[in-house]
Design a protein around this motif. Sequence first.
Motif, PDB file in Angstrom:
ATOM      1  N   ALA A 188      78.656  24.009  65.962  1.00 26.16           N
ATOM      2  CA  ALA A 188      78.915  22.925  65.350  1.00 26.16           C
ATOM      3  C   ALA A 188      77.842  21.790  65.620  1.00 26.16           C
ATOM      4  N   THR A 209      72.484  24.594  63.647  1.00 29.38           N
ATOM      5  CA  THR A 209      73.769  24.444  62.953  1.00 29.38           C
ATOM      6  C   THR A 209      73.857  25.069  61.633  1.00 29.38           C
ATOM      7  N   PRO A 210      75.025  24.961  60.876  1.00 31.22           N
ATOM      8  CA  PRO A 210      74.822  25.633  59.429  1.00 31.22           C
ATOM      9  C   PRO A 210      73.583  25.042  58.676  1.00 31.22           C
ATOM     10  N   ASP A 211      73.322  23.754  58.770  1.00 34.30           N
ATOM     11  CA  ASP A 211      72.422  23.085  57.997  1.00 34.30           C
ATOM     12  C   ASP A 211      71.049  23.950  58.257  1.00 34.30           C
ATOM     13  N   MET A 229      81.076  30.776  61.450  1.00 31.05           N
ATOM     14  CA  MET A 229      80.693  29.524  60.963  1.00 31.05           C
ATOM     15  C   MET A 229      79.619  29.828  59.778  1.00 31.05           C
ATOM     16  N   ARG A 273      81.727  30.595  56.843  1.00 35.76           N
ATOM     17  CA  ARG A 273      82.422  29.455  56.093  1.00 35.76           C
ATOM     18  C   ARG A 273      81.434  28.393  55.568  1.00 35.76           C
ATOM     19  N   TYR A 274      80.297  28.145  56.082  1.00 40.46           N
ATOM     20  CA  TYR A 274      79.675  26.866  55.749  1.00 40.46           C
ATOM     21  C   TYR A 274      78.280  27.291  55.195  1.00 40.46           C
ATOM     22  N   VAL A 275      77.615  28.775  55.505  1.00 46.77           N
ATOM     23  CA  VAL A 275      76.451  28.781  55.078  1.00 46.77           C
ATOM     24  C   VAL A 275      76.518  29.760  53.702  1.00 46.77           C
ATOM     25  N   ARG A 296      77.114  27.732  50.498  1.00 41.34           N
ATOM     26  CA  ARG A 296      75.861  27.007  49.812  1.00 41.34           C
ATOM     27  C   ARG A 296      75.041  27.847  49.382  1.00 41.34           C
ATOM     28  N   ASN A 354      80.879  26.824  45.705  1.00 43.24           N
ATOM     29  CA  ASN A 354      81.739  25.552  45.736  1.00 43.24           C
ATOM     30  C   ASN A 354      81.399  24.975  44.624  1.00 43.24           C
TER      31      ASN A 354
END
Length: 402
Positions: A243, A293-295, A333, A336-338, A341, A346
């Motif tokens: 996170a 992080t995912p970013d 993660m 879910r988040y990478v 994008r 989405n």
Amino acid sequence: MLGNKLRFGAFIAPFHAMDENPTLCLERDLELVQWMDKLGFDEAWIGEHHSAGFELIASPELFIATVAERTRNIRLGTGVSSLPYHHPLMLADRINQLDHITRGRVMFGVGPGALPSDAFMMGIPVAKQRDRMDEALAVLVPLLRGETVSASTEWFELKDARLQMTPFSRPSVEITVASQVSPTGAQAAGLHGLGLLSIGATSTGGFNALASNWAIAEEAARAAGNTMDRNQWRLVGPMHIAATREQARADVQFGLHNWLHYFRDVAALPLAPDDGTDPVDALIANGMAVIGTPDDAVAQIERLQAQSGGFGAFLLMDHNWASWDAKRRSYEMLARYVMPRLQNLNDNRIASIDWAAKNRPEFIGQVQAAVGARIVGHIAAKGTDNISPEILAALAAAAKQA
């Protein structure tokens, strides 16, 4: 118009610390692929090693056969089969059997063999490994297409050799060639029109060679009358995601030192300077790894896309830097988040919510008008005895606004 969706997977050597129970390590590798299957990862590639004690899987085919029974969708590849270690007909037969058992989920990654200690134990001169890979690949490609092959080299012979079973996948299983810095893998991929697996894509040398290796593959393909497909190009790099960057750095204190020791002192492939500097800082600074992080993960993959000109799949180099629970969270993660994008999952959701928000006043007005009309109709038919004062007040306010 949407293009090809970037695929995600893992390259599982695997790397396991020397103080752990090896039986449980293998079980955890199986559980990892099951977890990846549940999270929607596309691919898992399983290594082959026979010495040095750190990379435990000797037979990717046995592992794939086992984990195929525990998974539903994820594709499973040999990452990679070391061709000089196997008679080509025996290896082709095993891969073809897996192709049938998995109903086409198997992929065939090939290379010359990564650990010189493996070759030493079998009496294979390291200087001949790449030549033997080329010789084996030249017969494996037609064998896996169901053709009859005769060939003679200094280390194997084939006489009217063919597979007993017609391949399940047509024209054959997907074949991809490992590549790091040297042009060997790229040339072989182009010569036979195969996929390319860039194992050290985030190391300094591997990163700098991405574009040139693809150009070498395309040149070899043109000369052989083949074409290269960027969708069959896979890039490998290590990541650990949490996170926050601080949490990610804390997580990898669990096992990063074991991994660095193996590459510095055993596999002889230094990945971070051993000069007293913080290895996490060094791995991040030279672009070798994402510990963040995912970013940060998205930025790394976009950096690889820009350097390479585009590829089909990003594979996490699985490493066991973190505890099992933290590692599972890292994979989750990323899913879910990478993935969303970089796969544009989405885009339509964002467009839909923006459109709904922009037009909310009109939609609310239409709803209020429709409800008001019903209330008016009810009053006209039944009177106001069962209508609350609040509703009457709201109706009067709406009428005044109209």
